[in-house]
Scaffold this motif. Structure first.
Motif, PDB file in Angstrom:
ATOM      1  N   SER A 275       0.829  -1.210   0.000  1.00  0.00           N
ATOM      2  CA  SER A 275       0.000   0.000   0.000  1.00  0.00           C
ATOM      3  C   SER A 275       0.864   1.260   0.000  1.00  0.00           C
ATOM      4  O   SER A 275       0.567   2.231  -0.697  1.00  0.00           O
ATOM      5  N   LYS A 276       1.973   1.245   0.747  1.00  0.00           N
ATOM      6  CA  LYS A 276       2.848   2.421   0.798  1.00  0.00           C
ATOM      7  C   LYS A 276       3.619   2.609  -0.501  1.00  0.00           C
ATOM      8  O   LYS A 276       3.868   3.732  -0.934  1.00  0.00           O
ATOM      9  N   THR A 279       1.181   4.138  -2.861  1.00  0.00           N
ATOM     10  CA  THR A 279       0.990   5.551  -2.498  1.00  0.00           C
ATOM     11  C   THR A 279       2.138   6.402  -3.010  1.00  0.00           C
ATOM     12  O   THR A 279       1.935   7.505  -3.531  1.00  0.00           O
TER      13      THR A 279
END
Length: 440
Positions: A275-276, A279
């Motif tokens: 997820s990071k 992002t």
């Protein structure tokens, strides 16, 4: 002699000790890679203890851990990991520089009570102060004003990239996607595989190998547009390829991280924060998308944004090269010839594969140059972000040598190519001018 052995066996049988138990008593159940550990201060470190002990009934074995000096370090927890072989993971939190010793005991619950199976004493733990700067300390020694200035520049520059993308160009690329497909194949399949092969041939550490592989799987950097402009490549195609590879990186970078971390055997010490990573990539994709929308809806604003691409790209590229050299000087103590060779090899391979594959498909010369630039001028700082998000700090500092070395070498190689190309062009024009004057 034989009678003496028989008497000893009879005595052992009387005491209720079998021959198998005698043999077991001399074979240790617990094993560690080493008995002396060097740890850094104020970090959480893991020690793996392997156990080949087989419990008579259900496995109720557990590990007790004792530290002599709790001011130097403390035990956070002990985790039992059972598979084919039982492993115990001891997490230690280091506090201050100093030395202490660790004692581990293997226990089992037998016959309604706890039984000590084995004990290992005097495992030496040395905690030292980390003198070298970490990445966050060394690479970004900017004050708040400078940081606030650079981030909007990156955002505006990516918006301007989006404004340079014409709908007609996208339609042409859609109909003839070969350059984009070649670039994607090189960046996300050929380069990571070559990175893996060469790191294994050079016998680099697992952590450093992962750093180089992640650098190899990065999309094209924003400097590709400027390099394509200076080397007379296809500038619009360079922007489209950078945008396309960044979009593909949303899938391919986490996927390659997962695949190669398993191949390298880093799945135990590596956490991939998908997820990071996504992002981080969205920070690049969203401004480009905004630029495309501005181009369609407010063409006047798009004209202003297009004018800042060249100066902003130059400033950001110069900043990136400066940071790379700065970090390169810090990492010179840990850098060796193998690491420097990999740093020089990665961009050179990207340039070579890009140009060779394009020539094989008989693409025009400006397109060949652009595909080569996109393959060689990688966005190494994305690999930097992934490494920092994936590893504990002490391992991240080791792995970040890779993207910084590649960025530093890539900048030098591209600048050398531009200098060589411009020199060749000046000499060619001078010779042509001399020929014309001789004819007159």
């Amino acid at each position: 002699m034989l009678s003496k052995i028989i008497i000893e066996l009879i005595v052992l049988q009387i005491l209720g000790i079998s021959l198998g138990e005698v043999r077991k008593s001399f074979v240790p159940f617990l094993s560690l890679d080493k008995t002396k550990f060097l740890l850094y201060m104020k970090t959480e470190e893991a020690i793996i203890v392997r156990s080949n002990y087989k419990s008579p009934g259900s496995d109720r074995s557990y590990l007790s851990v004792f530290l002599k000096d709790l001011e130097v370090a403390q035990v956070v927890n002990v985790t039992k990991m059972s598979s084919e072989v039982t492993n115990f993971k001891i997490n230690l939190l280091t506090k201050r520089a100093g030395e202490t010793s660790l004692t581990i005991q293997l226990w089992d619950f037998v016959g309604g009570q706890d039984k000590l199976i084995e004990e290992i004493k005097n495992i030496q733990i040395k905690v030292i102060f980390k003198k070298t700067e970490t990445l966050s300390q060394a690479s970004l020694h900017f004050d708040s004003f400078a940081l606030m200035l650079i981030l909007p520049m990156i955002f505006l520059n990516k918006c301007a990239f989006g404004c340079k993308i014409e709908v007609e160009t996208l339609q042409i690329v859609w109909k003839k996607p070969l350059p984009v497909l070649l670039g994607a194949a090189i960046q996300f399949f050929v380069m990571p595989f070559c990175g893996f092969i060469f790191t294994r041939v050079l016998v680099l550490s697992q952590t450093l190998s992962f750093g180089f592989i992640m650098t190899c799987t990065c999309p094209g950097g924003g400097g590709g547009y400027l390099f394509a402009l200076l080397l007379e490549g296809d500038v619009t195609l360079a922007i489209v390829m950078t945008c396309a590879s960044t979009l593909l990186a949303l899938i391919m970078m986490p996927l390659n991280s997962y695949i190669y971390s398993r191949i390298l055997g880093l799945n135990g010490s590596l956490h991939i924060p998908i997820s990071k990573i996504i992002t981080t990539l969205l920070f690049i994709v969203i401004p480009i998308s905004i630029g495309v929308i501005i181009k369609r809806k407010v063409p006047k604003w798009a004209n202003y944004l297009e004018k800042i691409i060249k100066p902003f790209s130059f400033v950001l590229m110069s900043t990136g090269i400066y940071l790379s050299f700065r970090m390169g000087l810090i990492f010179t103590k840990t850098m060796n010839l193998e690491v420097l060779f990999m740093g020089l090899l990665v961009p050179a391979l990207g340039l070579l594969f890009g140009y060779s594959f394009s020539k094989m498909f008989m693409l025009p010369l400006p397109v060949c140059k652009t595909v080569a630039i996109e393959g060689g001028a990688l966005n190494s700082f994305l690999a930097l972000a992934i490494i920092q998000l994936s590893f504990p700090q002490h391992k991240a500092d080791l792995a970040t040598v890779a993207p910084f070395t590649v960025a530093m070498c890539s900048g030098c190689e591209m600048l050398f190519m531009i200098l060589l190309y411009k020199t060749k062009k000046i000499i060619f024009l001078y010779v042509e001018d001399a020929k014309l004057k001789s004819l007159v």
